[in-house]
Motif scaffolding. Sequence first.
Motif, PDB file in Angstrom:
ATOM      1  N   TYR A 120      -6.183 -12.885  -9.222  1.00 61.48           N
ATOM      2  CA  TYR A 120      -6.711 -13.425  -7.764  1.00 61.48           C
ATOM      3  C   TYR A 120      -4.671 -13.701  -7.369  1.00 61.48           C
ATOM      4  O   TYR A 120      -4.523 -13.375  -6.693  1.00 61.48           O
TER       5      TYR A 120
ATOM      6  N   TYR B  65      -3.200 -10.724  -6.449  1.00 68.77           N
ATOM      7  CA  TYR B  65      -4.230 -10.174  -4.636  1.00 68.77           C
ATOM      8  C   TYR B  65      -3.400 -11.129  -3.727  1.00 68.77           C
ATOM      9  O   TYR B  65      -3.663 -10.652  -2.124  1.00 68.77           O
ATOM     10  N   LEU B  66      -2.987 -12.268  -3.778  1.00 68.72           N
ATOM     11  CA  LEU B  66      -2.445 -13.568  -3.172  1.00 68.72           C
ATOM     12  C   LEU B  66      -1.161 -12.775  -2.302  1.00 68.72           C
ATOM     13  O   LEU B  66      -1.172 -12.730  -1.077  1.00 68.72           O
TER      14      LEU B  66
ATOM     15  N   LEU C  35      -2.125  -9.754  -0.036  1.00 70.46           N
ATOM     16  CA  LEU C  35      -1.601 -10.267   1.342  1.00 70.46           C
ATOM     17  C   LEU C  35      -0.907 -10.830   1.974  1.00 70.46           C
ATOM     18  O   LEU C  35      -0.841 -10.377   3.212  1.00 70.46           O
ATOM     19  N   VAL C  36       0.102 -11.309   1.654  1.00 73.66           N
ATOM     20  CA  VAL C  36       0.716 -12.204   2.138  1.00 73.66           C
ATOM     21  C   VAL C  36       2.110 -11.104   2.130  1.00 73.66           C
ATOM     22  O   VAL C  36       2.512 -10.788   3.642  1.00 73.66           O
TER      23      VAL C  36
ATOM     24  N   TRP D 143       0.616  -7.298   2.756  1.00 68.87           N
ATOM     25  CA  TRP D 143       0.391  -6.099   3.400  1.00 68.87           C
ATOM     26  C   TRP D 143       0.572  -7.511   5.253  1.00 68.87           C
ATOM     27  O   TRP D 143       0.236  -6.887   6.075  1.00 68.87           O
ATOM     28  N   GLU D 144       0.189  -8.494   5.358  1.00 67.20           N
ATOM     29  CA  GLU D 144       0.772  -9.566   6.209  1.00 67.20           C
ATOM     30  C   GLU D 144       2.660  -9.068   6.949  1.00 67.20           C
ATOM     31  O   GLU D 144       2.936  -9.123   8.078  1.00 67.20           O
TER      32      GLU D 144
ATOM     33  N   LEU E  96       6.337  -2.724  -0.419  1.00 68.15           N
ATOM     34  CA  LEU E  96       5.412  -2.326  -0.337  1.00 68.15           C
ATOM     35  C   LEU E  96       5.612  -0.534  -0.754  1.00 68.15           C
ATOM     36  O   LEU E  96       6.255  -0.243  -0.049  1.00 68.15           O
TER      37      LEU E  96
ATOM     38  N   ARG F  22       3.936   2.958  -1.534  1.00 63.99           N
ATOM     39  CA  ARG F  22       2.173   3.883  -0.195  1.00 63.99           C
ATOM     40  C   ARG F  22       1.460   3.272  -1.191  1.00 63.99           C
ATOM     41  O   ARG F  22      -0.062   3.189  -0.685  1.00 63.99           O
TER      42      ARG F  22
ATOM     43  N   TRP G 259       0.421  -0.067  -0.413  1.00 65.31           N
ATOM     44  CA  TRP G 259      -0.268  -0.028   1.128  1.00 65.31           C
ATOM     45  C   TRP G 259      -1.943   0.219   1.031  1.00 65.31           C
ATOM     46  O   TRP G 259      -2.462   0.205   1.635  1.00 65.31           O
ATOM     47  N   ALA G 260      -1.785   1.578   0.181  1.00 63.70           N
ATOM     48  CA  ALA G 260      -3.203   1.985  -0.130  1.00 63.70           C
ATOM     49  C   ALA G 260      -4.009   1.170  -0.440  1.00 63.70           C
ATOM     50  O   ALA G 260      -5.411   1.586  -0.417  1.00 63.70           O
TER      51      ALA G 260
ATOM     52  N   ARG H 235      -4.418  -1.949   0.507  1.00 65.60           N
ATOM     53  CA  ARG H 235      -4.993  -2.295   1.410  1.00 65.60           C
ATOM     54  C   ARG H 235      -6.491  -1.699   2.124  1.00 65.60           C
ATOM     55  O   ARG H 235      -7.347  -2.508   2.754  1.00 65.60           O
TER      56      ARG H 235
ATOM     57  N   ALA I 216      -9.526  -3.025  -0.155  1.00 67.02           N
ATOM     58  CA  ALA I 216     -10.094  -4.809   0.192  1.00 67.02           C
ATOM     59  C   ALA I 216     -10.184  -4.972   0.882  1.00 67.02           C
ATOM     60  O   ALA I 216     -10.735  -6.089   1.011  1.00 67.02           O
ATOM     61  N   ARG I 217     -10.545  -3.733   1.589  1.00 67.57           N
ATOM     62  CA  ARG I 217     -10.534  -5.038   3.546  1.00 67.57           C
ATOM     63  C   ARG I 217     -12.269  -5.577   3.552  1.00 67.57           C
ATOM     64  O   ARG I 217     -12.359  -6.192   3.775  1.00 67.57           O
TER      65      ARG I 217
ATOM     66  N   PRO J 242     -12.566 -10.026   1.317  1.00 71.12           N
ATOM     67  CA  PRO J 242     -12.734 -11.404   1.974  1.00 71.12           C
ATOM     68  C   PRO J 242     -14.010 -12.093   2.581  1.00 71.12           C
ATOM     69  O   PRO J 242     -15.047 -12.524   2.188  1.00 71.12           O
TER      70      PRO J 242
ATOM     71  N   MET K 245       2.297   6.601   6.905  1.00 72.81           N
ATOM     72  CA  MET K 245       2.457   5.722   6.575  1.00 72.81           C
ATOM     73  C   MET K 245       1.038   5.029   6.894  1.00 72.81           C
ATOM     74  O   MET K 245       0.274   4.198   8.406  1.00 72.81           O
ATOM     75  N   SER K 246       0.183   4.237   5.889  1.00 71.55           N
ATOM     76  CA  SER K 246      -1.471   3.143   6.767  1.00 71.55           C
ATOM     77  C   SER K 246      -0.668   1.164   7.162  1.00 71.55           C
ATOM     78  O   SER K 246      -0.857   0.888   6.988  1.00 71.55           O
TER      79      SER K 246
ATOM     80  N   THR L 250      -2.480  -5.210   9.538  1.00 70.95           N
ATOM     81  CA  THR L 250      -3.517  -6.533   8.794  1.00 70.95           C
ATOM     82  C   THR L 250      -4.874  -6.500   9.543  1.00 70.95           C
ATOM     83  O   THR L 250      -4.927  -7.204  10.338  1.00 70.95           O
TER      84      THR L 250
ATOM     85  N   GLN M 219      -9.339 -10.184   8.544  1.00 71.82           N
ATOM     86  CA  GLN M 219      -9.912 -11.165   8.167  1.00 71.82           C
ATOM     87  C   GLN M 219      -9.284 -10.735   6.462  1.00 71.82           C
ATOM     88  O   GLN M 219      -9.542 -12.029   5.291  1.00 71.82           O
ATOM     89  N   LEU M 220      -8.039 -10.519   5.587  1.00 75.27           N
ATOM     90  CA  LEU M 220      -7.080 -10.177   5.427  1.00 75.27           C
ATOM     91  C   LEU M 220      -5.596 -11.268   5.459  1.00 75.27           C
ATOM     92  O   LEU M 220      -5.242 -10.871   4.510  1.00 75.27           O
TER      93      LEU M 220
END
Lengths: 147, 147
Positions: free
Chosen positions: A42, A45-46, A49-50, A52-53, A102, A104, A107-108, A110, A113-114, A117, B1-2, B6, B9-10
């Motif tokens: 977890y 994962y957090l 998230l940060v 990916w944002e 990140l 490749r 990023w993949a 993500r 993980a969609r 939530p 790239m993807s 975001t 919900q992520l």
Amino acid sequence: MSRQPTPPQLLLENQLCFLFHRISRDLDAAYRPLLNELGLTYPQYLVMLVLWEQDGRSVGEIGQELCLDSGTLSPLLRRLQVRGLLERRRDPADERRVTLHLTRDGWALRRKARDIPESLGRKIVDDPAAYLQLHAQLTQIAERLEA
Amino acid sequence: MSRQPTPPQLLLENQLCFLFHRISRDLDAAYRPLLNELGLTYPQYLVMLVLWEQDGRSVGEIGQELCLDSGTLSPLLRRLQVRGLLERRRDPADERRVTLHLTRDGWALRRKARDIPESLGRKIVDDPAAYLQLHAQLTQIAERLEA
DNA sequence: CATAAATATATTGTGCACAATCTAATTGCA
DNA sequence: TGCAATTAGATTGTGCACAATATATTTATG
């Protein structure tokens, strides 16, 4: 011997704090099977998230976002790096800083993980209005505790 | 790239789970200075609460009360024993069981803990009615997650 | 009664959380 | 410019949480 009956405020069942402690562990357990498929814990994962944002943040920026210090983040980030999900680079503009980038694969992940939530959110409260109400109330509590 | 934006919900800020995680750690931090004076950590304090409420329980009974397994409790209880707060005895009626018994020092600590719950409670919510409402709501969430 | 299954606890290994300490780089200021 | 103070991150040590496994005792079953 001091065997007076336990005063009510010392009874576990009356304590709000233990409920938070308990729910936090319940949620961790609820996430575990889903995150296992992504090979993440977890807290990992957090961090994802940060990033990916907003990719390329520094250790300190991530720590501020998640309220974690380098003693927790350094080994955690190293594990994500070993997994090939991110790279760490010394910031050329300030050699004290380490920025995370990140890969490749990072990023993949993500995409996979969609749906997590929403799946978790439904386990907490069904009603979207209750979700928002509770979110607001907890945000206020967190900010109050951190003040 | 993807690198699509975001999905909402992520985003960390929308997640109820992180709020629980964060508040749980905030509370731990709020307890720490108070519990330091008793020489206890928060999970150790929880075990003491359970024993103050009813002395002589077994490892398994405490684990059920706190939702903890023996992998967590065994070393924790050993530390409490080393501190002289409790004794561990094999249950003569069932040699598989280990029961825990507070020492004089273990009982004495209860006096010093008396004011902690109220002090912490006030840091979470001021209004007693809101406290009860939140307590009820969180109990429901915890039970739902544990179902 | 013998033994298989279940139960209670302990142990080991991994990872998170945090305090304390350390190093290196940067900034401030005399 | 030169040095102290600050800042960023890493490291070390302690303790919690939990999965997996091990051990010993008890219970159930044939």
